[in-house]
Design an enzyme around this catalytic site. Structure first.
Site, PDB file in Angstrom:
ATOM      1  N   HIS A   1      -8.164  -6.802   0.398  1.00 29.32           N
ATOM      2  CA  HIS A   1      -7.691  -5.423   0.217  1.00 29.32           C
ATOM      3  C   HIS A   1      -7.061  -5.275  -1.177  1.00 29.32           C
ATOM      4  O   HIS A   1      -7.401  -4.356  -1.936  1.00 29.32           O
ATOM      5  CB  HIS A   1      -6.681  -5.116   1.331  1.00 29.32           C
ATOM      6  N   GLU A   2      -6.162  -6.209  -1.518  1.00 34.99           N
ATOM      7  CA  GLU A   2      -5.481  -6.140  -2.821  1.00 34.99           C
ATOM      8  C   GLU A   2      -6.476  -6.343  -3.968  1.00 34.99           C
ATOM      9  O   GLU A   2      -6.352  -5.720  -5.020  1.00 34.99           O
ATOM     10  CB  GLU A   2      -4.361  -7.192  -2.905  1.00 34.99           C
TER      11      GLU A   2
ATOM     12  N   HIS B   1      -8.040  -3.101  -4.911  1.00 28.77           N
ATOM     13  CA  HIS B   1      -7.225  -2.320  -5.856  1.00 28.77           C
ATOM     14  C   HIS B   1      -7.365  -2.896  -7.270  1.00 28.77           C
ATOM     15  O   HIS B   1      -7.581  -2.163  -8.227  1.00 28.77           O
ATOM     16  CB  HIS B   1      -5.741  -2.398  -5.468  1.00 28.77           C
TER      17      HIS B   1
ATOM     18  N   ASP C   1      -1.005   3.333   0.234  1.00 25.45           N
ATOM     19  CA  ASP C   1      -2.229   3.872  -0.369  1.00 25.45           C
ATOM     20  C   ASP C   1      -2.443   5.345  -0.024  1.00 25.45           C
ATOM     21  O   ASP C   1      -2.800   6.146  -0.886  1.00 25.45           O
ATOM     22  CB  ASP C   1      -3.435   3.055   0.094  1.00 25.45           C
TER      23      ASP C   1
HETATM   24 ZN   LIG Z   1      -3.463  -1.011  -0.548  1.00 26.71          ZN
END
Ligand SMILES: [Zn+2]
Length: 262
Positions: free
Chosen positions: A52-53, A56, A149
């Site tokens: 997930h990170e 980003h 987010d």
């Molecule tokens: Zn996030």
């Protein structure tokens, strides 16, 4: 001195594990029937947070923003971007990229499960659990509680007509409201780990709001923002050409048909 352990390096970004993240193995002990399966699920959860990170970080890289490192904490992962995107388009896409990774994992695992269930009756419970974890991560992160987010998505969408400072104030106010409501709910239901998370969201939100307000008061100069005191009434700060800022009177530009000040 850094308190976290370095796990490795992915796509040129250092990956760290904060000791608090080990509590996941304590809290996650009930995730499955056997301790080994629970441990595997916690590792899968932490792995999903890292991906997930990375979503980003790699989207930020598309806009020339590097990521110093990614660290796993008890409250989740943190990608330390060298700076925040200032325009709403990149901010929107960078915010969405994290949950998008989790939803992509859901789709991929869903496809695998659909195909394998045709060939074998074995339901692959581990994959079902990892799918559920990623579905949860994707949906949870889209809660519009700034600076999560979903809150960043909201801020980016509002920035277009409210401006960055007002949009951040609105998103942070909603984030605080949700954090307080969530905190009270978790208090009643006895979920103390989630109370800490709600408090963290609230704290991080007001910290970032202070930062954006300070930037809003400052002037953009080559090399970054400087935070200035408020100019005298009726004046604004202007660069006199040699990098020295001086207050100049604010005047309406008669050529402009809107009501903006120049
Ligand atoms: Zn996030």
């Amino acid at each position: 001195m850094r308190l976290s352990w370095k796990l490795g390096r992915v796509s040129g970004i250092d990956l760290f594990l904060h000791p608090s993240a080990l509590l996941w193995f304590f809290f996650g002990a009930q995730m499955s029937a056997t301790p080994l399966e629970s441990a595997v699920l916690v590792v899968a959860l932490l792995g999903s947070i890292v991906l997930h990170e990375l979503g980003h970080a790699l989207m930020a890289r598309q806009y020339g923003i590097d990521t110093a490192d990614i660290t796993l904490y008890i409250f989740g992962g943190v990608a330390r971007l060298e700076r925040m995107p200032r325009s709403s388009g990149p901010e929107l896409l960078i915010a969405l990229a994290g949950p998008a990774v989790n939803f992509a994992i859901v789709l991929a695992l869903g496809a695998i499960l659909a195909l394998t269930s045709l060939a074998t009756p074995w339901p692959l419970p581990l994959l079902v659990n990892i799918l559920t974890i990623n579905l949860g991560l994707g949906i949870f992160n889209l809660i519009p509680a700034f600076p999560m987010d979903g809150g960043r998505v909201l801020r980016a969408l509002l920035s277009g007509w409210l401006g960055r400072v007002k949009a951040t104030e609105t998103a942070a106010a909603l984030g605080r409201g949700l954090a307080i409501a969530g905190g009270l709910y978790f208090l009643v239901s006895g979920n103390y780990q989630a109370i800490i998370l709600a408090r963290f969201v609230d704290m991080a939100g007001s910290l970032e709001l202070q930062q954006v307000r300070a930037e809003g008061r400052g002037l953009s100069i080559p090399g970054g923002f400087v935070n200035l005191p408020d100019p005298p009434p009726g004046c604004r700060w202007a660069d006199s050409g040699n990098g020295i800022l001086r207050p100049v009177p604010i005047m309406m530009n008669p050529m402009r048909r809107d009501r903006s000040w120049s």
